[in-house]
Design an enzyme around this catalytic site. Structure first.
Site, PDB file in Angstrom:
ATOM      1  N   VAL A  11      18.953 -29.444  21.471  1.00 35.72           N
ATOM      2  CA  VAL A  11      17.606 -29.673  20.941  1.00 35.72           C
ATOM      3  C   VAL A  11      17.642 -30.486  19.647  1.00 35.72           C
ATOM      4  O   VAL A  11      16.922 -31.461  19.490  1.00 35.72           O
ATOM      5  CB  VAL A  11      16.880 -28.324  20.727  1.00 35.72           C
ATOM      6  CG1 VAL A  11      15.641 -28.490  19.860  1.00 35.72           C
ATOM      7  CG2 VAL A  11      16.488 -27.744  22.076  1.00 35.72           C
ATOM      8  N   ASP A  30      25.144 -30.162  11.083  1.00 39.07           N
ATOM      9  CA  ASP A  30      25.708 -29.065  11.873  1.00 39.07           C
ATOM     10  C   ASP A  30      26.840 -28.455  11.053  1.00 39.07           C
ATOM     11  O   ASP A  30      27.544 -29.168  10.335  1.00 39.07           O
ATOM     12  CB  ASP A  30      26.220 -29.562  13.232  1.00 39.07           C
ATOM     13  CG  ASP A  30      26.154 -28.442  14.260  1.00 39.07           C
ATOM     14  OD1 ASP A  30      25.257 -28.455  15.122  1.00 39.07           O
ATOM     15  OD2 ASP A  30      27.007 -27.522  14.185  1.00 39.07           O
ATOM     16  N   THR A 121      13.594 -21.570  19.426  1.00 40.18           N
ATOM     17  CA  THR A 121      12.693 -20.612  20.077  1.00 40.18           C
ATOM     18  C   THR A 121      12.900 -19.247  19.428  1.00 40.18           C
ATOM     19  O   THR A 121      14.014 -18.718  19.445  1.00 40.18           O
ATOM     20  CB  THR A 121      13.016 -20.537  21.580  1.00 40.18           C
ATOM     21  OG1 THR A 121      12.890 -21.850  22.119  1.00 40.18           O
ATOM     22  CG2 THR A 121      12.081 -19.575  22.296  1.00 40.18           C
ATOM     23  N   LEU A 153      11.343 -29.454  25.712  1.00 38.72           N
ATOM     24  CA  LEU A 153      12.159 -30.386  26.500  1.00 38.72           C
ATOM     25  C   LEU A 153      13.042 -29.644  27.489  1.00 38.72           C
ATOM     26  O   LEU A 153      13.365 -28.470  27.287  1.00 38.72           O
ATOM     27  CB  LEU A 153      13.017 -31.271  25.585  1.00 38.72           C
ATOM     28  CG  LEU A 153      14.080 -30.636  24.688  1.00 38.72           C
ATOM     29  CD1 LEU A 153      15.325 -30.241  25.452  1.00 38.72           C
ATOM     30  CD2 LEU A 153      14.455 -31.617  23.593  1.00 38.72           C
ATOM     31  N   ARG A 154      13.389 -30.342  28.570  1.00 34.19           N
ATOM     32  CA  ARG A 154      14.322 -29.785  29.548  1.00 34.19           C
ATOM     33  C   ARG A 154      15.621 -30.561  29.478  1.00 34.19           C
ATOM     34  O   ARG A 154      15.591 -31.794  29.417  1.00 34.19           O
ATOM     35  CB  ARG A 154      13.759 -29.917  30.971  1.00 34.19           C
ATOM     36  CG  ARG A 154      12.496 -29.141  31.211  1.00 34.19           C
ATOM     37  CD  ARG A 154      11.757 -29.668  32.416  1.00 34.19           C
ATOM     38  NE  ARG A 154      11.373 -31.068  32.228  1.00 34.19           N
ATOM     39  CZ  ARG A 154      10.830 -31.837  33.169  1.00 34.19           C
ATOM     40  NH1 ARG A 154      10.611 -31.361  34.367  1.00 34.19           N
ATOM     41  NH2 ARG A 154      10.511 -33.095  32.916  1.00 34.19           N
ATOM     42  N   LEU A 250       8.236 -23.693  42.205  1.00 29.96           N
ATOM     43  CA  LEU A 250       7.924 -22.878  43.378  1.00 29.96           C
ATOM     44  C   LEU A 250       8.990 -23.116  44.450  1.00 29.96           C
ATOM     45  O   LEU A 250       8.696 -23.083  45.636  1.00 29.96           O
ATOM     46  CB  LEU A 250       6.530 -23.269  43.893  1.00 29.96           C
ATOM     47  CG  LEU A 250       5.616 -22.138  44.383  1.00 29.96           C
ATOM     48  CD1 LEU A 250       5.511 -21.027  43.349  1.00 29.96           C
ATOM     49  CD2 LEU A 250       4.230 -22.674  44.693  1.00 29.96           C
ATOM     50  N   ALA A 252      12.411 -21.839  46.116  1.00 31.77           N
ATOM     51  CA  ALA A 252      13.274 -20.658  46.220  1.00 31.77           C
ATOM     52  C   ALA A 252      14.734 -21.081  46.062  1.00 31.77           C
ATOM     53  O   ALA A 252      15.114 -22.193  46.405  1.00 31.77           O
ATOM     54  CB  ALA A 252      13.060 -19.994  47.569  1.00 31.77           C
ATOM     55  N   CYS A 260      17.908 -21.013  28.219  1.00 33.60           N
ATOM     56  CA  CYS A 260      16.574 -20.656  27.728  1.00 33.60           C
ATOM     57  C   CYS A 260      15.923 -19.502  28.483  1.00 33.60           C
ATOM     58  O   CYS A 260      15.646 -18.465  27.886  1.00 33.60           O
ATOM     59  CB  CYS A 260      15.665 -21.874  27.768  1.00 33.60           C
ATOM     60  SG  CYS A 260      16.165 -23.124  26.565  1.00 33.60           S
ATOM     61  N   LYS A 320      21.671 -26.430  36.428  1.00 34.17           N
ATOM     62  CA  LYS A 320      20.747 -27.316  37.136  1.00 34.17           C
ATOM     63  C   LYS A 320      21.311 -28.737  37.071  1.00 34.17           C
ATOM     64  O   LYS A 320      22.243 -28.991  36.298  1.00 34.17           O
ATOM     65  CB  LYS A 320      19.340 -27.237  36.534  1.00 34.17           C
ATOM     66  CG  LYS A 320      19.243 -27.775  35.123  1.00 34.17           C
ATOM     67  CD  LYS A 320      17.799 -27.801  34.699  1.00 34.17           C
ATOM     68  CE  LYS A 320      17.676 -28.408  33.325  1.00 34.17           C
ATOM     69  NZ  LYS A 320      16.318 -28.478  32.851  1.00 34.17           N
TER      70      LYS A 320
END
Ligand code: NAD
Length: 434
Positions: A11, A30, A121, A153-154, A250, A252, A260, A320
């Site tokens: 992020v 950092d 978050t 963001l993803r 949606l 499966a 996250c 992912k």
């Protein structure tokens, strides 16, 4: 504007780079000295499409720099974003120690007005704690504001998401903070929702929890489809075309993972409990998600009869596609369970193998999906990379010991698999046997 970003992970680095791209002067901090060293040498410590080019350009044009010294960044900037990790503690609540450390460090170095923005978050009321901490540790009583600006963001499409967001949420307690943040985000030409700090904090937890709920909901429906002999893809399509429901999230599969959703649902359940509300709905979302991985492992075990001594090709490791992030990836639980059963694992992922080697050094990592499938007793698909969608399945079928594909992401069409003669097991759809 002069901006400091504390925490240069997924992020922080994307945020800092995109703000630089919009013409601001940005310094990313950092406390991991190795990370800063690599960044200074032009190396991005993780995989995110398009980020390398954007970092290189903005560094070259003098708008983006890196440091491991927070004091230098606090001196430089008027707006300071906190983008450090907020992982789960063993009891499910968010570990806010990194945020607390940064708030104290900012306070100790602050000599003039600063707007301190929570980008991480965090649970509701963290803004109040950050404010209290800065007041306690800033001896000179320097004026400051705290704001909440949650990030949506993803990973995998982070730059596009940051530069073309559906909305920007800004939680503030002063007009000055609101006007600074509005000005900063103005070039994005998007909806800016201005709220109080607590509402902004809740918007982020509620959004991620809602999306996780959608995933667990459709996975539960997929399980009913399996029992009843229906097809979840048709059910999803039929539901998703209703604009009140929407198609996204949606699909499966083997459930949500990543850095996250699992931790944010945990944290939302925990903060709700602390405030006096039992968020039973979300507890069920968590249960369904965990169960989905176990059901999937059972499918593999049932299909193989005895996994011990069998070779399983794993296609996809990242939680992912388009990321190398393995935090809470289903692949870790699934590979762990199969290894425990005595199976031999040959894995392939386009970008996440380097990280997985640190978790499972004992498995074989392959150059491509075909090499992984060679002589395998089963292929298990865990991440829906495009590479797997376009694979030559005839070639694959000729190289395996037995043509079994257990597909955790419903990537292939049932009809195609039937025509090709595979034994094909997926989620919420009928099983095809050769
Ligand atoms: P990350 O672990 O990739 O990065 C956090 C960075 O902060 C690390 O590089 C760490 O070394 C650094 N850090 C920790 N303490 C520090 C300190 N005292 N001083 C300077 N640096 C310090 O985490 P991330 O994925 O970028 O997530 C950061 C926050 O953003 C989390 O709260 C997360 O929930 C939230 N978020 C993440 C995503 C995502 O897709 N990853 C999306 C939206 C929001």
């Amino acid at each position: 504007m002069k901006i400091a970003i504390i925490g240069s992970g997924y992020v922080g680095l994307v945020t800092g780079t995109c703000f630089a791209e919009l013409g601001n002067d940005v310094i990313c901090v950092d406390n991991d000295k190795n990370k800063v060293k690599s960044l200074k040498e032009g190396e991005i410590p993780f995989y995110e499409p398009g980020l390398q080019e954007l970092v290189t350009r903005n560094v070259k044009e003098g708008r983006l720099s890196f440091t491991d010294k927070i004091g230098e960044a606090v001196d430089f900037a008027e707006v300071i974003f906190i983008a450090v990790g907020t992982p789960s503690r063993p009891n499910g609540e968010a570990d806010l120690s990194y945020v607390d450390n940064v708030a104290r460090e900012i306070a100790e170095h602050m000599k003039s007005y600063k707007l301190v923005v929570e980008k991480s978050t965090v649970p509701v009321e963290t803004g109040e704690k950050v404010m209290q901490t800065i007041k306690r540790y800033n001896k000179q009583n320097v004026p400051f504001d705290v704001a909440s600006n949650p990030e949506f963001l993803r990973e995998g499409s982070a730059i596009e998401d940051f530069l073309k967001p559906d909305r920007v949420v800004v939680g503030v307690q002063s007009d000055k903070a609101a006007s600074i943040l509005k000005k900063l985000y103005e070039p994005l030409n998007t909806n800016i929702i201005v709220t109080d700090i607590k509402s902004a904090e809740i918007i982020k937890h509620a959004s991620n929890s809602f999306l996780a709920t959608k995933i667990s909901f459709i996975n539960a429906v997929a399980n009913i489809c399996e029992f009843a002999g229906a097809d979840i893809q048709k059910v999803s399509e039929g539901m998703g075309l209703d604009r009140r429901i929407g198609k996204q999230f949606l699909y499966a599969g083997i459930g949500y993972g990543g850095s996250c959703f699992p931790k944010d649902v945990d944290a939302f359940v925990t903060i709700a409990e602390r405030k006096g509300y039992d968020f039973g709905l979300l507890k069920e979302v968590q249960r369904i998600n965990k169960d989905q991985r176990k059901r999937f492992v059972k499918k593999i075990e049932d299909a193989l009869w005895v996994p011990k001594g069998k070779t399983i090709a794993i296609w996809g490791l990242a939680f992912k596609p388009n990321t190398d992030d393995l935090r809470e990836a289903p692949s870790i639980d699934i590979i762990g369970a199969l290894l425990k059963e005595g199976a031999t694992i040959k894995a392939y992922d386009p970008v996440a193998m380097r990280r997985m080697k640190a978790i499972f050094p004992e498995i074989t990592y392959c150059k491509n999906p075909y090499e992984a499938a060679q002589d395998a007793d089963a292929i298990v698909l865990l991440t829906e990379w495009n590479e797997f969608k376009q694979i030559d399945l005839k070639k694959v079928k000729n190289s395996v010991k037995y043509p079994l594909i257990v597909d955790g992401r419903n990537v292939y069409s049932i009809d195609d698999m039937e025509a090709l003669g595979f034994h094909y097991i997926s989620i919420g759809r009928r099983e095809i046997k050769p």
